[in-house]
Design an enzyme around this catalytic site. Structure first.
Site, short mmCIF file in Angstrom:
data_model
loop_
_atom_site.label_atom_id
_atom_site.label_comp_id
_atom_site.label_asym_id
_atom_site.label_seq_id
_atom_site.Cartn_x
_atom_site.Cartn_y
_atom_site.Cartn_z
CG ASN A 224 -9.11 8.70 2.17
OD1 ASN A 224 -9.86 7.75 2.29
ND2 ASN A 224 -9.13 9.70 1.28
CB SER B 250 -19.63 4.21 1.62
OG SER B 250 -18.69 3.90 2.63
CG HIS C 46 -9.80 5.63 9.93
ND1 HIS C 46 -10.37 5.12 8.84
CD2 HIS C 46 -10.54 5.78 11.01
CE1 HIS C 46 -11.76 5.11 9.09
NE2 HIS C 46 -11.67 5.71 10.56
CG ASN D 51 -20.06 9.21 -2.82
OD1 ASN D 51 -19.16 8.83 -3.47
ND2 ASN D 51 -20.51 8.87 -1.80
CG MET D 52 -17.69 8.18 -8.34
SD MET D 52 -17.74 8.97 -9.82
CE MET D 52 -18.18 7.88 -10.92
CD GLU D 53 -22.21 3.74 -5.57
OE1 GLU D 53 -22.56 3.33 -6.31
OE2 GLU D 53 -21.58 3.24 -4.34
NE ARG E 26 -3.85 -0.13 2.18
CZ ARG E 26 -4.69 0.25 3.24
NH1 ARG E 26 -4.88 -0.63 4.00
NH2 ARG E 26 -5.67 1.08 3.02
#
Length: 293
Positions: A132, A241, A149, A265-267, A96
């Protein structure tokens, strides 16, 4: 943890009101109306999630395709996993880190950073509260960042507790060339003494300074978040989300006290109907337009 409980309590008390509001109204997509709110705001918070960095090519490790080799993130991002197989966990995080080091902040990261500087010059405040761990907001130039986080490029000694920034690539010689995500790759099984070690006198085993599943968020970070939630007069939710707690509670808490909230957002998400605005599409396109001069 007192702060987390208080936020939860406030959200529960408002949940019926928010549900009633969502049944009566739908979020708008009028950019001009949003811009009026933005230009008059003095204390803006921007909540960001994995969707922002996905546009920079950062894997989300969520959903049906969210595997690294044969594992999903919750199976590796935990104290139990690290205790039982620190070599495997460090391979995962080494992979990562290397992906992020090769990536660049995208237009959404840059748009947010540029907006912060413009608002600062006007004696206003913009704060990024991010889930993130990739550090791309900072690389784009943002300064007021609360990392819920943790950060991939910080380590914490399991023996002395020292936290340090670390951008070494690889983070230790034994991880060089390791961490490939393909399902047929054999685990490196690196001896624990060859894994990243503390640079201080103790020489203890290092772990990523991130919040793993089953761990609590840092109380000082939550205290700062709580202060901004209580004082902001505009909230943007970008690329998340709205299902990961406690962050999923933040924007509904702000909306519950009448502060405008805009989702980018994308959705749609489970929280979309509780917000005043919803702008669908890549954040790299919608955010620069929303936060331009």
């Amino acid at each position: 943890m007192i702060i987390t409980f208080r936020i939860t309590f406030n959200l529960c008390n408002r949940s019926r009101k928010l549900l009633a509001m969502s049944m009566a109204t739908r979020p708008g997509s009028d950019m001009s109306a949003f811009r009026e709110q933005y230009l008059s705001a003095r204390h803006v918070i921007i909540l960001t999630g994995a969707g922002v960095s996905a546009e920079s090519g950062i894997p989300t490790f969520r959903g049906a395709g969210g595997y690294w080799r044969r594992w999903q993130a919750p199976e590796l991002a935990s104290p139990t996993a690290f205790e039982s197989n620190p070599s495997l966990v460090w391979e995962f995080y080494h992979y990562r880190r290397e992906v992020v080091l090769k990536a660049e902040p995208n237009k959404a990261h840059k748009g947010i950073a540029e907006a912060e500087q413009r608002l600062k010059a006007q004696q206003k405040t913009l704060v990024v509260i991010t889930q993130n761990i990739d550090g791309l907001h900072a690389r784009a130039g943002s300064q007021n960042i609360l990392e819920l986080h943790g950060n991939l490029f910080k380590t914490r000694c399991t023996k002395c507790g020292k936290v340090e920034a670390n951008f070494d690539s690889p983070i230790c010689p034994a991880l060089s060339g390791r961490g490939a995500p393909d399902v047929d790759v054999e685990d490196a099984r690196i001896p624990v003494e060859d894994l990243p070690r503390c640079h201080g006198n103790c020489g203890g085993l290092l772990r990523p300074h991130v919040v793993w599943f089953g761990e609590s968020l840092a109380s000082d970070v939550l205290a700062s978040v709580d202060s901004h939630l209580e004082n902001c007069d505009l909230c943007l939710v970008v690329g998340t989300s709205s299902v990961v707690y406690p962050a999923a509670m933040f924007a509904p808490q702000v909306a519950g006290r009448g502060v405008p909230v805009a989702e980018f957002n994308m959705e749609t998400t489970p929280a979309t109907s509780t917000f005043g605005f919803h702008f669908q599409g890549p954040a790299g396109e919608t955010i620069p337009a929303a936060l331009s001069e």
